[in-house]
Design a protein around this motif. Structure first.
Motif, short mmCIF file in Angstrom:
data_model
loop_
_atom_site.label_atom_id
_atom_site.label_comp_id
_atom_site.label_asym_id
_atom_site.label_seq_id
_atom_site.Cartn_x
_atom_site.Cartn_y
_atom_site.Cartn_z
N CYS A 45 1.80 7.41 6.63
CA CYS A 45 0.75 6.58 7.25
C CYS A 45 -0.07 7.43 8.21
O CYS A 45 -1.20 7.09 8.52
CB CYS A 45 1.36 5.38 7.97
SG CYS A 45 2.28 5.77 9.47
N THR A 48 -3.58 2.41 13.15
CA THR A 48 -2.93 1.19 13.63
C THR A 48 -2.84 1.11 15.16
O THR A 48 -3.20 0.10 15.77
CB THR A 48 -1.51 1.06 13.02
OG1 THR A 48 -1.67 0.91 11.61
CG2 THR A 48 -0.78 -0.14 13.56
N PRO A 66 -3.40 -2.59 8.11
CA PRO A 66 -4.36 -1.68 7.46
C PRO A 66 -5.02 -2.29 6.22
O PRO A 66 -6.22 -2.11 6.01
CB PRO A 66 -3.52 -0.47 7.06
CG PRO A 66 -2.24 -0.59 7.77
CD PRO A 66 -2.07 -1.99 8.21
N THR A 67 -4.25 -3.01 5.41
CA THR A 67 -4.83 -3.54 4.18
C THR A 67 -5.73 -4.73 4.45
O THR A 67 -6.81 -4.84 3.89
CB THR A 67 -3.72 -3.98 3.21
OG1 THR A 67 -2.70 -4.59 3.96
CG2 THR A 67 -3.16 -2.80 2.47
N PRO A 109 -4.56 3.55 7.52
CA PRO A 109 -3.25 3.27 8.14
C PRO A 109 -2.99 4.07 9.42
O PRO A 109 -2.30 3.61 10.31
CB PRO A 109 -2.26 3.67 7.05
CG PRO A 109 -3.00 3.57 5.78
CD PRO A 109 -4.44 3.80 6.07
N ARG A 110 -3.56 5.27 9.51
CA ARG A 110 -3.28 6.09 10.68
C ARG A 110 -3.87 5.49 11.97
O ARG A 110 -3.52 5.90 13.06
CB ARG A 110 -3.80 7.51 10.47
CG ARG A 110 -5.31 7.64 10.50
CD ARG A 110 -5.77 9.03 10.22
NE ARG A 110 -5.58 9.37 8.80
CZ ARG A 110 -6.07 10.47 8.24
NH1 ARG A 110 -6.74 11.33 8.95
NH2 ARG A 110 -5.89 10.70 6.96
N ARG A 114 0.82 -1.21 0.00
CA ARG A 114 0.00 0.00 0.00
C ARG A 114 0.86 1.26 0.00
O ARG A 114 1.72 1.42 0.84
CB ARG A 114 -0.91 0.00 1.22
CG ARG A 114 -1.70 1.29 1.34
CD ARG A 114 -2.82 1.16 2.32
NE ARG A 114 -3.85 0.30 1.76
CZ ARG A 114 -5.09 0.25 2.25
NH1 ARG A 114 -5.41 0.98 3.27
NH2 ARG A 114 -5.98 -0.54 1.72
N LEU A 167 5.87 -4.13 11.32
CA LEU A 167 7.15 -3.42 11.24
C LEU A 167 7.41 -2.65 12.53
O LEU A 167 8.53 -2.62 13.04
CB LEU A 167 7.17 -2.47 10.04
CG LEU A 167 8.47 -1.72 9.80
CD1 LEU A 167 9.62 -2.68 9.54
CD2 LEU A 167 8.34 -0.74 8.67
N LEU A 168 6.36 -2.05 13.08
CA LEU A 168 6.52 -1.30 14.33
C LEU A 168 6.97 -2.25 15.45
O LEU A 168 7.83 -1.91 16.26
CB LEU A 168 5.19 -0.62 14.70
CG LEU A 168 5.18 0.20 15.97
CD1 LEU A 168 6.29 1.24 16.00
CD2 LEU A 168 3.83 0.89 16.15
N LEU A 198 7.41 -2.20 3.00
CA LEU A 198 6.15 -2.63 3.59
C LEU A 198 5.08 -1.54 3.49
O LEU A 198 5.38 -0.37 3.25
CB LEU A 198 6.37 -2.99 5.06
CG LEU A 198 7.21 -4.25 5.26
CD1 LEU A 198 7.74 -4.32 6.67
CD2 LEU A 198 6.39 -5.49 4.96
N CYS A 199 3.83 -1.94 3.69
CA CYS A 199 2.71 -0.98 3.64
C CYS A 199 2.92 0.16 4.63
O CYS A 199 3.47 -0.05 5.71
CB CYS A 199 1.40 -1.65 4.01
SG CYS A 199 0.92 -3.04 3.02
N ALA A 200 2.42 1.32 4.28
CA ALA A 200 2.40 2.43 5.22
C ALA A 200 1.53 2.03 6.41
O ALA A 200 0.46 1.45 6.24
CB ALA A 200 1.83 3.67 4.55
N GLY A 201 2.00 2.31 7.62
CA GLY A 201 1.22 2.02 8.83
C GLY A 201 1.27 0.57 9.27
O GLY A 201 0.39 0.10 9.97
N CYS A 202 2.33 -0.18 8.86
CA CYS A 202 2.40 -1.60 9.18
C CYS A 202 2.67 -1.84 10.66
O CYS A 202 3.70 -1.42 11.19
CB CYS A 202 3.49 -2.28 8.35
SG CYS A 202 3.73 -4.01 8.76
#
Lengths: 298, 321
Positions: free
Chosen positions: A277, B236, B226-227, B233-234, A44, B32-33, B25-29
């Motif tokens: 994000c 999460t 998010p996906t 994504p915000r 994404r 990953l955090l 990776l996707c935004a807001g993953c």
């Protein structure tokens, strides 16, 4: 006659669906169509490409569209992205549709060939209609109108069919139809210069992304920041240092390590790599982070 | 008596990052955090042994965000890879070929697909051999990397690519999650914990605490997706926090097999608040509200916490159904 369209969007914006809607609307008009998306390893937010071929004859080509007649750029920040390469192979007198509020700050000097530019603020229209920057039906409507072979009713039917298949609610589909109609009626067809139905096989040139000695880059630890994922953003988080209390909440929750702290504990956002994000914006206790709609171009 | 932790507030989050931005990776993953926070506690001397999954695409060769080391293995064999690295390090240190200071920590990182399904037997083997390693599972409750198909960590009521809500199966997924925490506990490792990045201090404390033990250490971190889950994504951190506050994701640890809950909501929030915010549960609300399924999920949560409150001796206000 064969028309080749290439969509450039970001993962989640709806490039794949846009190419499907365009394909289906032409199919309803009785034309031969073909559509296919390309995803990389990225997800994404990353650049996504989708292709549509439209013809009144059988389509014998397959694969990527290297020389499109119409390029639909769903996000102006993609113009900046070396990974997306949005203007590659544009045909002489080809058309680039750009989703952007204005074209005044865009110059044509970075594109060698001669092309025509059409622009419309799809994101704004989508925010008004849907409340989110998802522009699959809007982009499809723009492309359908520009190629001038699709009736409004066929477009509407195509939006309904394709969005139903994804499983969206009736309400959302209805809003998308309205959005499509709005975009459709706001644009005028352009004459595409396409003439022949087949052409020489083209092979895309392979280029190294990294300059210089590749080995050095590979052995450097944590080298991914050169990929500049900052161009993935649609909205940009901006810190108001007056309001910021240095609570470091944004820092703790940034998944990308795209935030660092200054001496005084206040954050600095690495815009080269922040994917947008917006967790920092959402979680900021004093609301010291605000959003800006981002429109950059070369 | 418990050792004093270095981490007491969010300001104690270590300020060195061992991941650089720009990964794929996707935004807001959320996964990953979790990896980022985990890495902060362990420091730089880490070898990540990565089973196939979402975290694989963190690396887009030759661009690598990690400032530590990374070994990529097939889906099922990350614990075997970890064993190889651990043994090699031990032998080299014993022979004096590398200094003791280069005693890297070996961390397996997998998604729930590898941890709960396809890699379970090799994991079981590694715990049985008392391998000294960390095992971090970022649990997004489905095969997120390939398009959100059902895994044995997918909760009841979630729709996935392979368990969509259909007329014959209107609830979506009907299987209950495997209890990986208890599967591990039955093997008797020294330390097991569940994590959520939204409770970052609790997260850091547990990684710190686990590093005091030799042997296999398990961490299951809820990873907002998010996906796959279908939210902006915000959100999460909000989603992960709601999972804890509704009691759906209990934060607990087991030291030498003894379980203790580390974050106990005094009053649970209704699970509906969590479910309603995610697209994967939307079929429970529209076109008709599936009160039966929501109630079943709530009842499961209630009975879990009733049992825990009895065993650990605290009061908790449950949600009436």
């Amino acid at each position: 006659m064969i028309i080749r369209v290439r969509f450039h969007g970001r993962g989640g914006q709806g490039a794949k669906t846009a190419s499907r809607i365009l394909g289906t609307s032409c199919f309803i008009e009785g034309l031969n169509v073909q559509d296919s998306p390309v995803y990389g390893a990225e997800r994404r937010g990353a650049p996504v490409t989708a292709f549509t071929r439209i013809s009144d004859e059988q389509i014998l080509e397959r694969g990527y569209v290297f020389d499109p007649d119409l390029i639909v750029v769903m996000d102006p920040t993609l113009l900046d992205s070396p990974a997306a390469r949005v203007t590659d192979g544009i045909r002489k007198k080809g058309v680039i549709f750009l989703n952007s509020p204005s074209v005044t700050h865009i110059t044509k000097q970075n594109i060698a060939s001669d092309f025509r530019l059409v622009n419309f603020d799809l994101t704004n229209a989508a925010m008004e209609m849907l409340g989110k920057p998802i522009i699959s039906s809007a982009s499809a409507a723009a492309a359908a109108r520009l190629i001038g072979m699709v009736k409004e009713s066929s477009l509407e039917q195509a939006i309904e069919t394709e969005l139903e298949e994804i499983g969206l609610s009736e309400e959302t589909i209805e809003k998308n139809v309205l959005l499509g109609r709005k975009v459709f009626s706001s644009l005028e067809p352009v004459e595409l210069m396409t003439e022949e139905s087949s052409r020489e096989l083209k092979i895309a040139p392979l280029e190294l992304i990294l300059e210089g000695n590749g080995l050095e880059d590979i052995t450097a630890a944590g080298n991914s920041s050169v990929s500049r994922t900052g161009s993935w953003r649609i909205f940009k988080p901006v810190v108001d240092y007056e309001k910021c209390t240095a609570c470091t909440v944004c820092y703790a929750y940034c998944p990308e390590s795209a935030l660092t702290l200054r001496q005084d504990g206040k954050p600095v956002i690495d815009y080269d790599n922040c994917k947008g994000c917006l967790i920092c914006y959402r979680e900021c206790p004093p609301k010291a982070i605000t959003l800006e709609r981002e429109v950059v171009a070369f | 008596m418990e050792l004093q932790s270095k981490y007491r507030t969010l300001r104690d989050v270590p300020q060195l990052d061992y991941l650089s931005p720009g990964g794929s990776l996707c935004a807001g993953c959320g996964g990953l955090l979790a990896v980022r926070l985990f890495h902060k506690v362990l420091g730089k001397n880490v070898v990540w042994v990565n089973a196939a999954g979402c975290m694989t695409i963190m690396v887009n060769y030759p661009l690598v965000p990690l400032k530590s080391n990374w070994l990529y293995t097939a889906f099922a064999s990350a614990p075997a890879g970890a064993q190889g690295i651990r043994d090699a390090l031990d032998i080299l240190i014993k022979k004096g070929k590398i200094p003791e200071s280069e005693d890297l920590k070996v961390v397996v990182v997998t998604g729930d697909g590898a941890a709960y399904d396809i890699g379970l037997q090799s994991t079981s083997g590694a715990i049985y051999r008392n391998l000294d390693f960390y095992y971090l599972c970022y649990d997004n409750q489905a095969y997120g990397n390939t398009g959100f198909q059902v895994s044995s960590a997918t909760p009841v009521g979630s729709s996935t690519a392979t368990t969509p809500a259909t007329p014959s199966q209107p609830a979506g997924n009907i299987q209950k999650r495997k209890d990986l925490f208890e599967i591990w506990r039955a093997h008797n490792p020294p330390y097991i914990a569940t994590l959520s990045s939204s409770y970052a201090v609790d997260f850091l404390k547990k990684v710190e605490k686990g590093s005091g033990f030799r042997g296999p250490k398990l961490y299951i971190s809820l990873a907002g997706c998010p996906t796959g889950w279908g939210y902006d994504p915000r959100e999460t951190i909000r989603e992960e926090k709601l999972a804890v506050d509704t009691g759906i994701w209990p934060l607990k640890e087991a030291v030498e097999g003894k379980v203790r809950h580390t974050v106990v909501p005094r009053a649970l929030r209704p699970v509906e608040e969590y479910l309603a915010t995610q697209a994967r549960y939307q079929h429970l609300f529209t076109p008709t509200k599936r009160i039966d399924v929501i109630r079943q999920i709530q009842n499961d949560v209630n009975s879990y916490w009733e049992g825990v409150a009895d065993r650990e001796g605290f009061d908790i206000k449950l949600v009436e159904t």
